[in-house]
Design a protein around this motif. Structure first.
Motif, short mmCIF file in Angstrom:
data_model
loop_
_atom_site.label_atom_id
_atom_site.label_comp_id
_atom_site.label_asym_id
_atom_site.label_seq_id
_atom_site.Cartn_x
_atom_site.Cartn_y
_atom_site.Cartn_z
N ASP A 1 -4.30 -7.23 -8.09
CA ASP A 1 -3.32 -6.19 -8.39
C ASP A 1 -1.92 -6.59 -7.94
O ASP A 1 -1.09 -5.74 -7.64
N ALA A 2 -1.68 -7.90 -7.92
CA ALA A 2 -0.35 -8.36 -7.51
C ALA A 2 0.72 -7.84 -8.45
O ALA A 2 0.53 -7.84 -9.67
N ALA B 1 0.05 -8.84 1.22
CA ALA B 1 1.04 -7.84 0.79
C ALA B 1 0.42 -6.77 -0.11
O ALA B 1 0.72 -5.58 0.04
N SER B 2 -0.45 -7.18 -1.02
CA SER B 2 -1.00 -6.18 -1.94
C SER B 2 -1.98 -5.25 -1.25
O SER B 2 -2.31 -4.19 -1.78
N ARG B 3 -2.46 -5.64 -0.05
CA ARG B 3 -3.40 -4.77 0.65
C ARG B 3 -2.67 -3.75 1.55
O ARG B 3 -3.31 -2.93 2.20
N MET B 4 -1.38 -3.89 1.65
CA MET B 4 -0.56 -2.88 2.36
C MET B 4 0.74 -2.75 1.58
O MET B 4 1.82 -3.10 2.08
N PRO B 5 0.62 -2.24 0.32
CA PRO B 5 1.73 -2.35 -0.64
C PRO B 5 3.01 -1.61 -0.24
O PRO B 5 4.07 -1.92 -0.77
N THR B 6 2.92 -0.63 0.67
CA THR B 6 4.14 0.14 0.96
C THR B 6 4.81 -0.27 2.27
O THR B 6 5.90 0.20 2.56
N LEU C 1 -9.19 3.85 -5.74
CA LEU C 1 -8.83 4.89 -6.70
C LEU C 1 -7.43 4.73 -7.29
O LEU C 1 -7.27 4.68 -8.51
N VAL C 2 -6.44 4.64 -6.39
CA VAL C 2 -5.05 4.78 -6.84
C VAL C 2 -4.65 3.71 -7.85
O VAL C 2 -4.05 4.02 -8.89
N ARG C 3 -5.00 2.47 -7.59
CA ARG C 3 -4.53 1.39 -8.49
C ARG C 3 -5.11 1.52 -9.90
O ARG C 3 -4.61 0.92 -10.83
N SER D 1 -0.07 -2.94 -11.60
CA SER D 1 -1.33 -3.12 -10.87
C SER D 1 -2.51 -3.07 -11.84
O SER D 1 -2.36 -3.49 -12.99
N ASN D 2 -3.66 -2.54 -11.39
CA ASN D 2 -4.90 -2.71 -12.15
C ASN D 2 -5.34 -1.51 -13.00
O ASN D 2 -6.52 -1.39 -13.31
N ASN D 3 -4.41 -0.63 -13.38
CA ASN D 3 -4.77 0.44 -14.31
C ASN D 3 -4.87 -0.22 -15.70
O ASN D 3 -4.05 0.00 -16.58
N TRP D 4 -5.88 -1.06 -15.86
CA TRP D 4 -6.06 -1.93 -17.03
C TRP D 4 -5.99 -1.16 -18.34
O TRP D 4 -5.40 -1.59 -19.31
#
Lengths: 317, 552
Positions: free
Chosen positions: A42-43, B144-149, B459-461, B472-475
């Motif tokens: 999800d980068a 970074a992506s595991r603590m995006p904010t 959930l969120v992504r 992100s991954n909302n494919w």
């Protein structure tokens, strides 16, 4: 002879450059992200762009190739994307393990192959020939990864005689030619030796049979030479071709067998290539292929030179 | 009497001899646990491991700690977050982007240097502050992506640190389980010794040296490292949590990417524990007296639906029908030899984020067929759908046979499923690019498994409309205002219990909307020698090696 060697070395340069170019292009044109090993799924675009720039993947392909080749010529194959470690060190460590395996497998395979080939050739169309030929055919026909698994099941899992995987009790970092380490080598080496054994047997059998049917052998025998001396002449005549075949086989073994090294978790160049492919670690993949290609080309060169020194006709060709 | 006396003397002599001979042996007998990992290489050892959560399991949570941690002590309850190197934390009531973390006193790194606020700031900056000397691009991707904010860190006093987020985000403490604290002192010593043309080269050299001689605060210390072959860890006697000082002396980690090789190594006694044994060897493993451990993992094996214009999955009746058409128990008991848990959502009952969905995901063929007929399909008018998958890949379980099972099952509900099998890295790359990208090959579903440890990843992504590619991954470009509203509510609810309730509401809404085709959860199977004692397999990707012991 020196002119011949110089000419052969000059021929090697375009071959190596072509290999470098092809392997560079192949790994770049395949689909998928070159940073898949380090970029999370999800980068963000921003992070992906930042990483691409950091690794130089944002530059045009010819520039990337030029820079890579320039560094490679200076002995720097870059760093692995996945581990950050220098590619050259990674490849050399793996190649040294593969060389260990290849030497052991060559000793087994070539010894048995020469033995079976000479016996089969000398006793052509007898039951001895049939047994030796059957072994040779089995050697080249049996899938070696399957044979490896069978050997593990029998000698490791059932009989518990030999270790199933790995390169030694402390890894290859503490390698020694003692029993504690050798027992890790036996199963992968025997499995690796099966194909060269079969090919060398078949080649030597055909050569021996062919040479024995030639007039000069009859002449030697008519001159009253002992069979042992005739045998020496046969070997001398068969040697250049047999040497070429063995050289090629050694080249294949030094190239590493992905399947065998994976089955036995043998930390050689085949396993390294496997993990480089799965992790899509482009610098590691390119570096490994390049070093293996160099090995192969160098070995072929040495075999050619050895052949030429044995058989002067080759130089003229 | 004489006899008794002589017997006593003989017994005393024997005991004394046994003590003299035996004690040194007891003292030198070292308990060793050898583990065959599925990884092809030792995950990176410098603090932020690669190779996904297997990396965190073996070289993250062993040698390092984070400010917050997972409770891995129970096999029955879902793993929840607990204090780690931080004992307490709170958000600033006036500015919800500021957090204060109180640090655990008396903690030392393996090199003896103290853990304090400076160390936290240094570790945040190693991945977030590009001009910091210790900044390492290679650690950014996996962090970074595991603590995006998370935006920055500031020392308040030696034992207090302030963390700032880009937006109000109640998930921060959970995300921080992924930021492992490496020793700044040790790194600095390597940096001072390093040779390099500039600061960046010296920094890279220092990280390379640190990876070979790592220092964290975790229950295990690095003792020997051969890249790609083995990592040896020894117990940290001085670990701050006395209850988690390891019971065994040494743990040896060996990469064995091939399932049959791992299984053979276990059966031949070469290792004591293997991750993910070959599924067809499960019977033999059990027959020969080895233990097989498995438990529901926070992991989902789904089809993620495309919701772009024209997608057949835009009709909720079709999405619900697919979810009702799969006999998950049959899949578990047949094809997967028991190694899965049927999925009825991202979280199963008992999980704090499960909620109370009204749509019950189960096998109900008649209901599924009825829904499809209402949507206009039937035996003579099948609905064509195309799904992308791969032949293998991290966490993908058995993607091809499982998808073929789904293909057959869905055919009974008037679906005509076409599978588009592509290479794993290509599938993974497309996961970032989305259903509209040409690399999706026109597929209207994708089959990529996902970890469900924290709310953003679980959930969120996938559900928030702003997380659509390229973000992100909302494919499938889900755009549901209710989801967006619930995501914001969960993010901005800072009381832990209320936040959990908000997440439960979001999860229930996603199940009620049949957002995915939920199929299975992995069970993280691992096989081990009967000598391995005390192991608890939690409902987590991670395990705690501290209570594990080895019978003689």
């Amino acid at each position: 002879m020196l002119a011949y060697i110089a000419r052969r070395i000059v021929y090697v340069i375009p071959i190596v450059l072509s290999v470098a170019l092809v392997c560079f292009l192949l790994v770049h044109i395949t689909p998928g992200d070159p940073l898949v090993a380090v970029l999370p799924a999800d980068a963000s675009q921003e992070l992906a762009a930042q990483m691409r720039a950091a690794y130089g993947f944002d530059r045009p392909l010819p520039v990337q190739f030029g820079l890579w080749l320039w560094r490679a010529l200076h002995g720097d194959l870059g760093n692995s994307i996945a581990t950050g470690r220098p590619v050259l060190a990674e490849v050399l460590r793996a190649v040294s393990n593969t060389v260990t395996l290849a030497i052991a497998a060559a000793l087994i395979g070539f010894t048995l192959g020469l033995l079976f080939g000479l016996i089969a050739g000398y006793f052509r169309d007898t039951w001895v020939d049939k047994v030796a030929t059957s072994i040779a055919i089995a050697g080249v026909s049996v899938p070696h990864y399957w044979l490896g698994m069978v050997m593990v099941i029998i000698f490791s899992v059932q009989l518990n005689w030999l270790p199933a995987v790995g390169a030694g009790p402390g890894g290859s970092g503490s390698w020694g030619w003692d029993w504690e380490h050798m027992k890790y080598l036996i199963l992968p080496a025997v499995t690796t030796s099966v194909i060269p054994m079969g090919i060398v047997t078949r080649t030597v059998r055909a050569l021996t049979g062919d040479i024995l049917s030639q007039d000069f052998v009859e002449a030697l025998r008519a001159k009253g030479l002992r069979e042992l001396d005739v045998f020496k002449h046969v070997i001398k005549n068969a040697a250049p071709t047999a040497l070429a075949v063995m050289g090629l086989q050694l080249g294949y073994m030094l190239g590493g067998s992905i399947l065998i090294e994976t089955v036995f978790s043998w930390p050689g160049s085949g396993l390294l290539l496997n993990s480089a492919i799965f992790q899509r670690d482009l610098p590691l993949l390119q570096g490994t292929i390049l070093v293996l290609a160099l090995f192969f080309v160098t070995l072929n060169l040495l075999v050619d030179i050895a052949q030429a020194s044995i058989d002067p006709r080759i130089k003229r060709g | 009497m004489r006899n008794t006396k002589s017997n006593r003397a003989a017994t005393a002599w024997l005991l004394a001899t046994a003590l003299v001979v035996g004690l040194p042996q007891l003292a030198s007998a070292q308990s060793v646990l050898r583990i065959g990992m599925t990884a092809a290489d030792i995950p990176r050892t410098l603090g932020q491991p690669d190779q996904g959560f297997e990396g965190n399991r073996f070289t993250g949570l062993t040698m390092y700690d984070a400010l917050t941690m997972w409770d891995l002590s129970s096999a029955d309850k879902p793993s929840v977050m607990i204090p780690g190197l931080a004992t307490e934390w709170k958000v600033d009531e006036a500015d919800k982007k500021k957090w204060t973390f109180k640090l655990r006193p008396g903690v030392k790194f393996h090199d003896g240097s103290p853990f304090n606020a400076d160390a936290v700031v240094w570790n945040v900056e190693k991945v977030l502050k590009q001009d910091a000397p210790q900044f390492d691009a290679s650690q950014v991707g996996v962090t970074a992506s595991r603590m995006p904010t998370l935006a920055s860190a500031k020392k308040i006093d030696d034992m207090t640190v302030e963390l700032v987020t880009k937006e109000p985000d109640s998930f921060l403490p959970i995300n921080l389980t992924n930021l492992f604290m490496a020793s700044p002192s040790k790194w600095q010593a390597f940096y001072d010794k390093a040779e390099g043309a500039d600061a960046k080269a010296k920094s890279q050299a220092a990280w390379a040296a640190f990876a070979k001689d790592a220092s964290g605060t975790g229950p295990w210390k690095m003792s020997q490292f051969t890249p790609r072959e083995r990592l040896e860890l020894v117990k940290n006697e001085g670990y701050w949590d006395k209850a988690r000082v390891p019971k065994i002396d040494k743990m040896v980690l060996l990469p064995m990417p091939e399932a049959n090789a791992r299984t053979a190594a276990l059966l031949s006694g070469q290792v004591d524990w293997v991750e993910a044994p070959a599924p067809d060897a499960v019977k033999e493993i059990k027959q020969r007296g080895f233990q097989l451990q498995a438990n529901e993992s926070p992991h989902v094996w789904p089809w993620q639906f495309s919701r772009i214009e024209g997608s057949p999955w835009n009709d909720i009746r079709v999405r619900k029908a697919a979810n009702l058409c799969i006999d998950r128990e049959g899949l578990r008991d047949g094809l997967l030899a028991g190694l899965m848990v049927p999925a009825t959502g991202t979280f199963e009952p008992g999980h704090p984020w499960r909620g109370k969905p009204t749509f019950e995901i189960k096998y109900d063929l008649k209901a599924a067929q009825k829904l499809m007929q209402e949507a206009g399909y039937g035996p003579s008018k099948k609905l064509a759908v195309k799904t992308q998958t791969s032949a293998s890949g991290s966490g993908q379980m058995q993607p091809l046979p499982m998808n073929e099972y789904l293909q057959q099952a869905l055919a009974e509900c008037y679906f005509d499923v076409k599978l588009d099998v592509i290479e794993w890295n290509t599938l993974f790359t497309n996961w970032r690019r989305g259903a509209k990208d040409p690399s999706a090959n026109g597929a209207n579903a994708t089959n990529v498994t996902y970890a469900a440890m924290d709310p953003f990843f679980a959930l969120v992504r996938f559900l928030q409309s702003s997380m659509a590619p390229p973000t992100s991954n909302n494919w499938g470009f889900i755009n549901n205002p209710k989801f967006d509203e619930l995501v914001t509510k969960a993010r901005q609810t800072f009381d832990p219990a209320a936040r959990d309730a908000a997440l439960a509401e979001l999860h229930a809404a996603s199940v009620d909307d049949a957002a995915f085709l939920y199929v299975a959860h992995d069970v993280s199977p691992r096989a081990m020698s009967p000598k391995v004692k005390g192991f608890v397999q939690p409902k987590s990707w991670f395990v705690d090696f501290s209570p594990v012991s080895m019978a003689p």
